[in-house]
Write a protein that holds these residues in place. Sequence first.
Motif, PDB file in Angstrom:
ATOM      1  N   ASP A  95       0.827  -1.213   0.000  1.00 30.74           N
ATOM      2  CA  ASP A  95       0.000   0.000   0.000  1.00 30.74           C
ATOM      3  C   ASP A  95       0.862   1.264   0.000  1.00 30.74           C
ATOM      4  N   CYS A  96       0.247   2.319  -0.496  1.00 31.27           N
ATOM      5  CA  CYS A  96       0.960   3.601  -0.602  1.00 31.27           C
ATOM      6  C   CYS A  96      -0.077   4.700  -0.398  1.00 31.27           C
ATOM      7  N   GLY A  97      -0.541   4.798   0.841  1.00 35.32           N
ATOM      8  CA  GLY A  97      -1.698   5.635   1.133  1.00 35.32           C
ATOM      9  C   GLY A  97      -1.387   7.058   1.534  1.00 35.32           C
ATOM     10  N   GLN A  98      -2.405   7.861   1.448  1.00 31.62           N
ATOM     11  CA  GLN A  98      -2.338   9.275   1.804  1.00 31.62           C
ATOM     12  C   GLN A  98      -2.795   9.441   3.250  1.00 31.62           C
ATOM     13  N   PHE A  99      -2.106  10.298   4.001  1.00 27.03           N
ATOM     14  CA  PHE A  99      -2.529  10.609   5.359  1.00 27.03           C
ATOM     15  C   PHE A  99      -3.708  11.577   5.316  1.00 27.03           C
TER      16      PHE A  99
ATOM     17  N   LEU B 154      -1.034  -3.355  -3.835  1.00 34.79           N
ATOM     18  CA  LEU B 154      -2.183  -2.609  -3.312  1.00 34.79           C
ATOM     19  C   LEU B 154      -3.256  -3.552  -2.810  1.00 34.79           C
ATOM     20  N   THR B 155      -3.674  -3.369  -1.553  1.00 38.79           N
ATOM     21  CA  THR B 155      -4.774  -4.169  -1.030  1.00 38.79           C
ATOM     22  C   THR B 155      -6.105  -3.702  -1.619  1.00 38.79           C
ATOM     23  N   HIS B 156      -6.288  -2.390  -1.740  1.00 37.61           N
ATOM     24  CA  HIS B 156      -7.523  -1.874  -2.337  1.00 37.61           C
ATOM     25  C   HIS B 156      -7.350  -0.407  -2.725  1.00 37.61           C
ATOM     26  N   GLY B 157      -8.422   0.163  -3.292  1.00 38.78           N
ATOM     27  CA  GLY B 157      -8.294   1.462  -3.939  1.00 38.78           C
ATOM     28  C   GLY B 157      -8.690   2.674  -3.140  1.00 38.78           C
ATOM     29  N   HIS B 158      -8.900   2.571  -1.833  1.00 36.17           N
ATOM     30  CA  HIS B 158      -9.228   3.756  -1.047  1.00 36.17           C
ATOM     31  C   HIS B 158      -8.023   4.695  -0.952  1.00 36.17           C
ATOM     32  N   LEU B 159      -8.310   5.988  -0.800  1.00 37.24           N
ATOM     33  CA  LEU B 159      -7.267   7.016  -0.821  1.00 37.24           C
ATOM     34  C   LEU B 159      -6.197   6.789   0.244  1.00 37.24           C
TER      35      LEU B 159
ATOM     36  N   GLY C 286      10.387   9.232  -8.339  1.00 34.10           N
ATOM     37  CA  GLY C 286      11.342   8.296  -8.932  1.00 34.10           C
ATOM     38  C   GLY C 286      10.968   6.839  -8.985  1.00 34.10           C
ATOM     39  N   PHE C 287       9.821   6.443  -8.402  1.00 34.90           N
ATOM     40  CA  PHE C 287       9.438   5.031  -8.479  1.00 34.90           C
ATOM     41  C   PHE C 287       9.125   4.639  -9.923  1.00 34.90           C
ATOM     42  N   LYS C 288       9.730   3.540 -10.383  1.00 34.99           N
ATOM     43  CA  LYS C 288       9.509   3.075 -11.752  1.00 34.99           C
ATOM     44  C   LYS C 288       9.138   1.590 -11.785  1.00 34.99           C
ATOM     45  N   GLY C 289       8.801   1.024 -10.625  1.00 35.63           N
ATOM     46  CA  GLY C 289       8.505  -0.406 -10.542  1.00 35.63           C
ATOM     47  C   GLY C 289       7.089  -0.738 -10.967  1.00 35.63           C
ATOM     48  N   LYS C 290       6.632  -1.907 -10.560  1.00 36.85           N
ATOM     49  CA  LYS C 290       5.298  -2.386 -10.923  1.00 36.85           C
ATOM     50  C   LYS C 290       4.362  -2.275  -9.721  1.00 36.85           C
ATOM     51  N   ILE C 291       3.092  -1.954 -10.015  1.00 35.28           N
ATOM     52  CA  ILE C 291       2.063  -1.847  -8.988  1.00 35.28           C
ATOM     53  C   ILE C 291       1.062  -2.977  -9.229  1.00 35.28           C
ATOM     54  N   TYR C 292       1.047  -3.966  -8.341  1.00 39.21           N
ATOM     55  CA  TYR C 292       0.166  -5.123  -8.510  1.00 39.21           C
ATOM     56  C   TYR C 292      -1.130  -4.960  -7.721  1.00 39.21           C
ATOM     57  N   CYS C 293      -2.239  -5.310  -8.349  1.00 35.35           N
ATOM     58  CA  CYS C 293      -3.542  -5.293  -7.682  1.00 35.35           C
ATOM     59  C   CYS C 293      -4.551  -6.029  -8.558  1.00 35.35           C
ATOM     60  N   THR C 294      -5.758  -6.222  -8.045  1.00 32.41           N
ATOM     61  CA  THR C 294      -6.810  -6.829  -8.870  1.00 32.41           C
ATOM     62  C   THR C 294      -7.262  -5.824  -9.927  1.00 32.41           C
ATOM     63  N   SER C 295      -7.893  -6.314 -10.974  1.00 39.77           N
ATOM     64  CA  SER C 295      -8.366  -5.424 -12.037  1.00 39.77           C
ATOM     65  C   SER C 295      -9.401  -4.442 -11.495  1.00 39.77           C
ATOM     66  N   THR C 296     -10.219  -4.902 -10.549  1.00 44.89           N
ATOM     67  CA  THR C 296     -11.238  -4.032  -9.964  1.00 44.89           C
ATOM     68  C   THR C 296     -10.594  -2.941  -9.131  1.00 44.89           C
ATOM     69  N   THR C 297      -9.572  -3.291  -8.357  1.00 49.80           N
ATOM     70  CA  THR C 297      -8.853  -2.272  -7.583  1.00 49.80           C
ATOM     71  C   THR C 297      -8.178  -1.277  -8.506  1.00 49.80           C
ATOM     72  N   LYS C 298      -7.643  -1.749  -9.612  1.00 47.56           N
ATOM     73  CA  LYS C 298      -7.047  -0.821 -10.586  1.00 47.56           C
ATOM     74  C   LYS C 298      -8.082   0.198 -11.062  1.00 47.56           C
ATOM     75  N   ASP C 299      -9.283  -0.274 -11.383  1.00 46.78           N
ATOM     76  CA  ASP C 299     -10.335   0.628 -11.858  1.00 46.78           C
ATOM     77  C   ASP C 299     -10.729   1.635 -10.778  1.00 46.78           C
ATOM     78  N   VAL C 300     -10.860   1.149  -9.545  1.00 49.47           N
ATOM     79  CA  VAL C 300     -11.240   2.024  -8.433  1.00 49.47           C
ATOM     80  C   VAL C 300     -10.129   3.034  -8.147  1.00 49.47           C
TER      81      VAL C 300
ATOM     82  N   ILE D  39     -15.344  -3.182  -3.150  1.00 48.55           N
ATOM     83  CA  ILE D  39     -15.208  -3.984  -4.352  1.00 48.55           C
ATOM     84  C   ILE D  39     -13.734  -4.054  -4.781  1.00 48.55           C
ATOM     85  N   GLY D  40     -13.244  -5.269  -4.989  1.00 44.60           N
ATOM     86  CA  GLY D  40     -11.857  -5.478  -5.403  1.00 44.60           C
ATOM     87  C   GLY D  40     -10.856  -5.605  -4.273  1.00 44.60           C
ATOM     88  N   ALA D  41     -11.268  -5.353  -3.028  1.00 47.15           N
ATOM     89  CA  ALA D  41     -10.326  -5.329  -1.903  1.00 47.15           C
ATOM     90  C   ALA D  41      -9.796  -6.717  -1.587  1.00 47.15           C
ATOM     91  N   CYS D  42      -8.501  -6.784  -1.259  1.00 51.31           N
ATOM     92  CA  CYS D  42      -7.861  -8.079  -1.000  1.00 51.31           C
ATOM     93  C   CYS D  42      -6.928  -8.038   0.199  1.00 51.31           C
TER      94      CYS D  42
END
Length: 451
Positions: free
Chosen positions: A29-33, A59-64, A77-91, A163-166
């Motif tokens: 996760d990479c969340g906002q405070f 990413l566990t899910h798409g909340h801010l 500078g991050f250039k790596g990969k962000i893995y998540c479900t397709s639904t989380t990607k949409d959210v 929806i999409g949370a894992c």
Amino acid sequence: MKVKFIGGAGTVTGSKTLIESNGIRILIDCGQFQGIKPLRELNWEPLPILPSTIDFVLLTHGHLDHCGWLPRLVDQGFKGKIYCTSTTKDVAKLILLDSAKIQEEEASIANKGRYSKHEIAEPLYTVAQAQKVLPLFRVIKPNESISLDAEIEAVFTNAGHIIGACTIELQLENKILVFSGDIGRDNDVLMYPPTKPKKADYIFLESTYGNRLHPDTDAKAELERYINNTIQNGGTVIIPSFAVERAQMLMYLLWQLKEEGKIPNIPYIIDTPMGISVLDIFENNRKWHKLSEAEYTGMCKMFSMVSDYQETIATIYDKQPKVVIAASGMVTGGRVLSYLERYIGLPETTVIIIGFQAEGTRGRKLLEGAQEIKIHGKYYQVLANILEIDSLSAHGDQKDLLNWLSNLENIPKKIFLVHGENEPLDELRIKIIEKYGFDCIIPLMGSTFEL
């Protein structure tokens, strides 16, 4: 192997947990405070490590509060990969672009109104910066193991919540690490129950409602009563709502009440462009939720969907009683602020708070009885009725969190309690020790542990 807590420790927002193993760095996760100012100011601080040295974000899910710092991470500078479900990607795409748009708008308003303490108010990130995150997403299927590296496997399993949370299971160095993400409820209106882990050496468990039990009350009956009382007094009902899952759940409950003839035939409005877009995600991802096609179609027909801001203004100044669902859920930004500017000072107004309200948010202040709130640099007297429906939260309560641990076939070496405020964290720690005898730790922000 090391774990470093760089967010979501001792607080409910800003979730970021760093795992270092054999030269590989993985950020869960990479969340906002959100909430009080000292926390929000952390969003402007650099990470304690260079973003360019992080290989993967999971990413566990798409909340801010779980994905909302990604634009800063990529910008730095991050250039790596962000893995998540397709639904989380949409959210996450919707939430990041919406968040960037709101921040740009609020910076513009602050500059025009000259109420910012800074000479020039700037957004935390722009829409253009948010868009740079999107090409880095990599979609995974739930319940299927993926290889991040030669000796690192990850599995995503349903967490309920939205929806999409894992929940994420990491297998590395002959150990199993389980990151709960946000755990949903065992009896949620729309979401399926979360999948319980069977094996884990280390568990990172959210604790949002670690000291609370959701009341055993009928949320539909409460909605019915609050709406009818308000409309009889000629007032308007405003429901600040998270655009993902809570808005759709409210629509579903209100549709049921309308079908049963229990609430009046007045305008029912959903005014959150993102919430409207999330409806498409619900329609296209039926395996993630309980709604039938007929229920989905019926509830959508009941609501006037407002996306253009000129429609928002027209709705605000329409004097007839109405029910409005508007984002954001913690009243930190979004369209709901425009409604509150107009309605919070009217005693016939009812504001219904649902879901968790982080410390320092307007939603928490309203629940605590604030007599005035500050919106866009101005103070507004609170004369509206402020009510809460506690049983509509998307988070599992203490009982749900304890139950989530009940299928473990082994004794974990440690459980790290994260994503909670101090009292919930400590009470959940005591309950886990009493019920299971597991070793629990409440990590401080910035702390590092060897696993």
